[in-house]
Motif scaffolding. Structure first.
Motif, PDB file in Angstrom:
ATOM      1  N   SER A  93       0.865  -1.027  -0.134  1.00  0.00           N
ATOM      2  CA  SER A  93      -0.102  -0.087   0.073  1.00  0.00           C
ATOM      3  C   SER A  93       0.924   1.208  -0.046  1.00  0.00           C
ATOM      4  CB  SER A  93      -0.980  -0.054   1.245  1.00  0.00           C
ATOM      5  OG  SER A  93      -1.805  -1.367   1.194  1.00  0.00           O
ATOM      6  N   VAL A  94       0.625   2.208  -0.845  1.00  0.00           N
ATOM      7  CA  VAL A  94       1.321   3.363  -0.714  1.00  0.00           C
ATOM      8  C   VAL A  94       0.199   4.651  -0.331  1.00  0.00           C
ATOM      9  CG1 VAL A  94       0.781   4.082  -2.913  1.00  0.00           C
ATOM     10  CG2 VAL A  94       2.760   5.081  -1.998  1.00  0.00           C
ATOM     11  N   GLN A  95       0.602   5.326   0.710  1.00  0.00           N
ATOM     12  CA  GLN A  95      -0.229   6.256   1.323  1.00  0.00           C
ATOM     13  C   GLN A  95       0.717   7.621   1.351  1.00  0.00           C
ATOM     14  OE1 GLN A  95      -0.436   4.417   5.410  1.00  0.00           O
ATOM     15  NE2 GLN A  95      -1.805   2.980   4.604  1.00  0.00           N
ATOM     16  N   ALA A  96      -0.144   8.681   0.994  1.00  0.00           N
ATOM     17  CA  ALA A  96       0.394   9.910   0.849  1.00  0.00           C
ATOM     18  C   ALA A  96      -0.341  10.964   1.680  1.00  0.00           C
ATOM     19  CB  ALA A  96       0.844  10.369  -0.275  1.00  0.00           C
ATOM     20  N   GLN A  97       0.077  12.170   2.262  1.00  0.00           N
ATOM     21  CA  GLN A  97      -0.569  13.264   2.317  1.00  0.00           C
ATOM     22  C   GLN A  97      -0.246  14.232   1.366  1.00  0.00           C
ATOM     23  OE1 GLN A  97       0.588  13.921   6.367  1.00  0.00           O
ATOM     24  NE2 GLN A  97      -1.394  13.456   6.961  1.00  0.00           N
ATOM     25  N   ILE A  98      -1.158  14.942   0.556  1.00  0.00           N
ATOM     26  CA  ILE A  98      -0.766  15.713  -0.530  1.00  0.00           C
ATOM     27  C   ILE A  98      -1.764  16.992  -0.629  1.00  0.00           C
ATOM     28  CG2 ILE A  98      -0.729  15.931  -3.055  1.00  0.00           C
ATOM     29  CD1 ILE A  98      -0.702  12.883  -3.025  1.00  0.00           C
ATOM     30  N   LYS A  99      -0.925  17.997  -0.848  1.00  0.00           N
ATOM     31  CA  LYS A  99      -1.509  19.478  -0.964  1.00  0.00           C
ATOM     32  C   LYS A  99      -1.461  20.036  -2.565  1.00  0.00           C
ATOM     33  CE  LYS A  99      -1.323  22.474   2.240  1.00  0.00           C
ATOM     34  NZ  LYS A  99      -0.735  23.621   3.013  1.00  0.00           N
ATOM     35  N   ASN A 159      -5.473  12.834   1.910  1.00  0.00           N
ATOM     36  CA  ASN A 159      -4.842  11.478   2.534  1.00  0.00           C
ATOM     37  C   ASN A 159      -5.411  10.699   1.034  1.00  0.00           C
ATOM     38  OD1 ASN A 159      -3.805  12.006   4.967  1.00  0.00           O
ATOM     39  ND2 ASN A 159      -5.999  12.275   5.478  1.00  0.00           N
ATOM     40  N   LEU A 160      -4.075  10.200   0.480  1.00  0.00           N
ATOM     41  CA  LEU A 160      -4.572   9.203  -0.752  1.00  0.00           C
ATOM     42  C   LEU A 160      -3.786   7.955  -0.290  1.00  0.00           C
ATOM     43  CD1 LEU A 160      -3.669  11.669  -3.521  1.00  0.00           C
ATOM     44  CD2 LEU A 160      -5.766  11.234  -2.600  1.00  0.00           C
ATOM     45  N   GLU A 161      -4.310   6.925  -0.937  1.00  0.00           N
ATOM     46  CA  GLU A 161      -3.737   5.542  -0.631  1.00  0.00           C
ATOM     47  C   GLU A 161      -4.267   4.654  -1.872  1.00  0.00           C
ATOM     48  OE1 GLU A 161      -4.301   1.855   2.319  1.00  0.00           O
ATOM     49  OE2 GLU A 161      -4.795   3.608   2.863  1.00  0.00           O
ATOM     50  N   ILE A 162      -3.275   3.948  -2.316  1.00  0.00           N
ATOM     51  CA  ILE A 162      -3.586   2.976  -3.428  1.00  0.00           C
ATOM     52  C   ILE A 162      -2.850   1.603  -2.759  1.00  0.00           C
ATOM     53  CG2 ILE A 162      -3.028   2.093  -5.731  1.00  0.00           C
ATOM     54  CD1 ILE A 162      -2.537   4.612  -6.508  1.00  0.00           C
ATOM     55  N   ALA A 165      -2.440  -5.957  -4.077  1.00  0.00           N
ATOM     56  CA  ALA A 165      -1.878  -7.327  -3.471  1.00  0.00           C
ATOM     57  C   ALA A 165      -2.617  -8.206  -4.875  1.00  0.00           C
ATOM     58  CB  ALA A 165      -2.794  -7.686  -2.478  1.00  0.00           C
ATOM     59  N   GLY A 166      -1.342  -8.889  -5.334  1.00  0.00           N
ATOM     60  CA  GLY A 166      -1.690  -9.604  -6.717  1.00  0.00           C
ATOM     61  C   GLY A 166      -2.568  -8.792  -7.767  1.00  0.00           C
ATOM     62  N   SER A 167      -3.440  -9.186  -8.440  1.00  0.00           N
ATOM     63  CA  SER A 167      -4.153  -8.366  -9.336  1.00  0.00           C
ATOM     64  C   SER A 167      -5.408  -7.410  -8.684  1.00  0.00           C
ATOM     65  CB  SER A 167      -4.773  -9.400 -10.339  1.00  0.00           C
ATOM     66  OG  SER A 167      -5.765 -10.268  -9.606  1.00  0.00           O
ATOM     67  N   SER A 168      -5.585  -7.461  -7.242  1.00  0.00           N
ATOM     68  CA  SER A 168      -6.435  -6.578  -6.628  1.00  0.00           C
ATOM     69  C   SER A 168      -6.016  -5.239  -6.384  1.00  0.00           C
ATOM     70  CB  SER A 168      -6.886  -7.300  -5.233  1.00  0.00           C
ATOM     71  OG  SER A 168      -7.730  -6.730  -4.666  1.00  0.00           O
ATOM     72  N   LEU A 169      -6.607  -4.385  -6.825  1.00  0.00           N
ATOM     73  CA  LEU A 169      -6.334  -2.688  -6.551  1.00  0.00           C
ATOM     74  C   LEU A 169      -7.348  -2.271  -5.900  1.00  0.00           C
ATOM     75  CD1 LEU A 169      -4.534  -2.284 -10.014  1.00  0.00           C
ATOM     76  CD2 LEU A 169      -3.378  -2.370  -7.948  1.00  0.00           C
ATOM     77  N   SER A 170      -6.972  -1.262  -5.109  1.00  0.00           N
ATOM     78  CA  SER A 170      -8.026  -0.432  -4.414  1.00  0.00           C
ATOM     79  C   SER A 170      -7.432   1.089  -4.559  1.00  0.00           C
ATOM     80  CB  SER A 170      -8.902  -0.951  -3.421  1.00  0.00           C
ATOM     81  OG  SER A 170      -7.888  -1.391  -2.336  1.00  0.00           O
ATOM     82  N   ALA A 171      -8.060   1.970  -4.153  1.00  0.00           N
ATOM     83  CA  ALA A 171      -7.656   3.433  -3.982  1.00  0.00           C
ATOM     84  C   ALA A 171      -8.691   4.055  -3.033  1.00  0.00           C
ATOM     85  CB  ALA A 171      -7.753   4.171  -5.410  1.00  0.00           C
ATOM     86  N   PHE A 172      -8.281   5.011  -2.236  1.00  0.00           N
ATOM     87  CA  PHE A 172      -8.937   5.850  -1.240  1.00  0.00           C
ATOM     88  C   PHE A 172      -8.589   7.227  -1.370  1.00  0.00           C
ATOM     89  CE2 PHE A 172      -8.314   1.443  -0.107  1.00  0.00           C
ATOM     90  CZ  PHE A 172      -9.258   0.898   0.458  1.00  0.00           C
TER      91      PHE A 172
END
Length: 174
Positions: A93-99, A159-162, A165-172
């Motif tokens: 998972s990659v998580q970042a706080q972005i302005k 706050n962004l997250e992708i 896991a394998g072929s499963s992807l989700s974004a927030f």
């Protein structure tokens, strides 16, 4: 005018003028093991952040409440890229706080992962100050998995997250 800026942590951030990243972390999927994190607090303000490779643009550490990584190149017509992490990562998972630096029409602000190059990655894209897209770019061709409206401003931290896991992807978003 088109603005594209990016940051890679096996992920890519593409952003408008004065784009800022407060913190970034990558967490290995299936095991809550932190494999990479950066909050820029140990870097000197006004210098390039340690552990990152600037491919294009001018990336420095700045102060915005806390220390952040900021893209400061005023040229909004050229791509900006900063790289960190490892392209060998697969399930994480990659998580970042972005302005966002800009919400101007024709600009994009992006967090991506499994980044191979400018034409191959998965990403959350904010465009034109009013919409978002989640999808992939393969051999330069973009495919959206989901999209929607979101009126964002340039003074709010998002706050962004992708997750992958394998072929499963989700974004927030937030």
């Amino acid at each position: 005018r088109r603005s594209v800026r990016s940051l890679f942590c096996s992920a890519l951030l593409v952003a408008g003028a004065a784009f800022q990243l407060a913190a970034l972390s990558a967490i290995q999927a299936h095991a809550a093991t932190l494999i990479y994190a950066d909050n820029f607090e140990s870097d000197t303000i006004g210098t390039a952040p340690a552990g990152w490779t600037s491919v294009a643009g001018t990336w420095t550490v700045a102060l915005d409440g806390t220390q952040v990584m900021k893209e400061t190149d005023p040229n909004t017509a050229a791509a900006k890229t900063n790289v960190g992490g490892s392209p060998s990562w697969t399930d994480y998972s990659v998580q970042a706080q972005i302005k966002m630096g800009t919400a101007a029409w024709g600009t994009s602000n992006v967090l991506a992962k499994r980044y191979k190059d400018a034409n191959n990655s998965y990403a959350i894209i904010f465009k034109d100050g009013s919409s978002w897209y989640f999808g992939k770019k393969v051999n330069g061709v973009w495919t959206s998995f989901a999209s929607g409206g979101l009126s964002y401003n340039t003074t709010t931290w998002y706050n962004l997250e992708i997750d992958a896991a394998g072929s499963s992807l989700s974004a927030f978003i937030n």
